[in-house]
Design a protein around this motif. Structure first.
Motif, PDB file in Angstrom:
ATOM      1  N   SER A  16       0.844  -1.223  -0.072  1.00  0.00           N
ATOM      2  CA  SER A  16      -0.027  -0.034   0.085  1.00  0.00           C
ATOM      3  C   SER A  16       0.782   1.107  -0.161  1.00  0.00           C
ATOM      4  N   ILE A  17       1.969   1.136   0.761  1.00  0.00           N
ATOM      5  CA  ILE A  17       3.094   2.490   0.995  1.00  0.00           C
ATOM      6  C   ILE A  17       3.520   2.626  -0.620  1.00  0.00           C
ATOM      7  N   ILE A  18       3.902   1.616  -1.184  1.00  0.00           N
ATOM      8  CA  ILE A  18       4.506   1.807  -2.484  1.00  0.00           C
ATOM      9  C   ILE A  18       3.392   2.116  -3.337  1.00  0.00           C
ATOM     10  N   ASN A  19       2.389   1.520  -3.532  1.00  0.00           N
ATOM     11  CA  ASN A  19       1.299   2.200  -4.511  1.00  0.00           C
ATOM     12  C   ASN A  19       1.070   3.644  -4.267  1.00  0.00           C
ATOM     13  N   ASP A  20       0.855   3.905  -2.896  1.00  0.00           N
ATOM     14  CA  ASP A  20       0.723   5.562  -2.827  1.00  0.00           C
ATOM     15  C   ASP A  20       1.875   6.247  -3.002  1.00  0.00           C
ATOM     16  N   PHE A  21       2.945   5.797  -2.810  1.00  0.00           N
ATOM     17  CA  PHE A  21       4.317   6.305  -3.383  1.00  0.00           C
ATOM     18  C   PHE A  21       4.172   6.742  -4.865  1.00  0.00           C
ATOM     19  N   VAL A  22       4.087   5.530  -5.709  1.00  0.00           N
ATOM     20  CA  VAL A  22       3.907   5.748  -7.202  1.00  0.00           C
ATOM     21  C   VAL A  22       2.782   6.619  -7.546  1.00  0.00           C
TER      22      VAL A  22
ATOM     23  N   ASN B 110       1.744   9.007  -6.290  1.00  0.00           N
ATOM     24  CA  ASN B 110       2.133  10.560  -5.882  1.00  0.00           C
ATOM     25  C   ASN B 110       3.265  11.076  -6.801  1.00  0.00           C
ATOM     26  N   LEU B 111       3.990  10.177  -7.243  1.00  0.00           N
ATOM     27  CA  LEU B 111       4.988  10.735  -8.379  1.00  0.00           C
ATOM     28  C   LEU B 111       4.478  11.528  -9.441  1.00  0.00           C
ATOM     29  N   PRO B 112       5.255  12.471  -9.994  1.00  0.00           N
ATOM     30  CA  PRO B 112       4.912  12.961 -11.369  1.00  0.00           C
ATOM     31  C   PRO B 112       4.725  11.893 -12.475  1.00  0.00           C
ATOM     32  N   GLU B 113       3.775  12.428 -13.209  1.00  0.00           N
ATOM     33  CA  GLU B 113       3.599  11.184 -14.393  1.00  0.00           C
ATOM     34  C   GLU B 113       4.449  10.698 -14.925  1.00  0.00           C
TER      35      GLU B 113
END
Length: 187
Positions: free
Chosen positions: A123-129, A131-134
């Protein structure tokens, strides 16, 4: 056929569901498996396993985004198959390179506690991705989900190999910082 209609076929236990899934997503899933397995026969067997797995989990699961759902199943089965056949052979492959790159910022699952926390980490990694610029998200997902070569990512996004590599290094550093903050890595 729309995804909702295909999913309904699974819920009705209609075998046409597999045929429709293959018609709509067979090439997509084969592409994912081929990037990992690099063997036509293994790719075909992985697709068969994918369709069986989808048949076995729908119902009760009702995927929100069927394309992502089936792509993830294919990817995981391809990694499992790759690992099974290459357990004794390390080095020289794209998968090892991708996993080695992430090793510094993803904790290893060596104990029960880590296994239990795997869903939270995901979940943390999914959230991290998310929130990355496209462009960074496309690079990260291309490399670490689809195991694309750096040159393929560069070509697809109009970037040099060096630029892609530098971007990946920066993204991994951001991920590592996030995981340190969340307590998943020791400082």
């Amino acid at each position: 056929m729309r995804d909702e209609e295909i999913i309904e076929l699974y819920f009705k236990r209609d075998e046409r569901a597999i045929e429709e899934t293959d018609n709509k997503y067979g090439d997509y899933c084969a592409s994912i498996a081929d990037k990992i397995l690099k063997n036509e026969l293994d790719v075909e067997e992985c697709l068969d396993d994918t369709y069986l797995r989808v048949w076995n989990v729908i119902p009760p699961t009702r995927p929100e985004i069927f394309r992502i759902f089936i792509g993830k199943i294919t990817r995981n089965l391809a990694f499992d198959r790759y690992e099974k056949f290459h357990a004794k052979k390390r080095g020289g492959g794209n998968i090892e390179e991708v996993l080695d790159e992430l090793q510094e910022c993803i904790p290893a699952n060596h104990n029960v506690e880590q296994s239990i926390l795997a869903n939270e980490l995901s979940s943390i990694i999914n959230d991290f991705v998310k929130n990355l610029p496209e462009k960074e998200a496309l690079i990260f997902v291309g490399r670490y989900f689809y195991t694309e070569d750096i040159s393929a990512i560069g070509k697809r996004l109009g970037m040099t190999n060096n630029n892609v590599s530098v971007t990946l290094n920066r993204i991994r550093a951001k991920l590592q910082k996030r995981l340190l903050k969340e307590g998943y890595l020791a400082s």
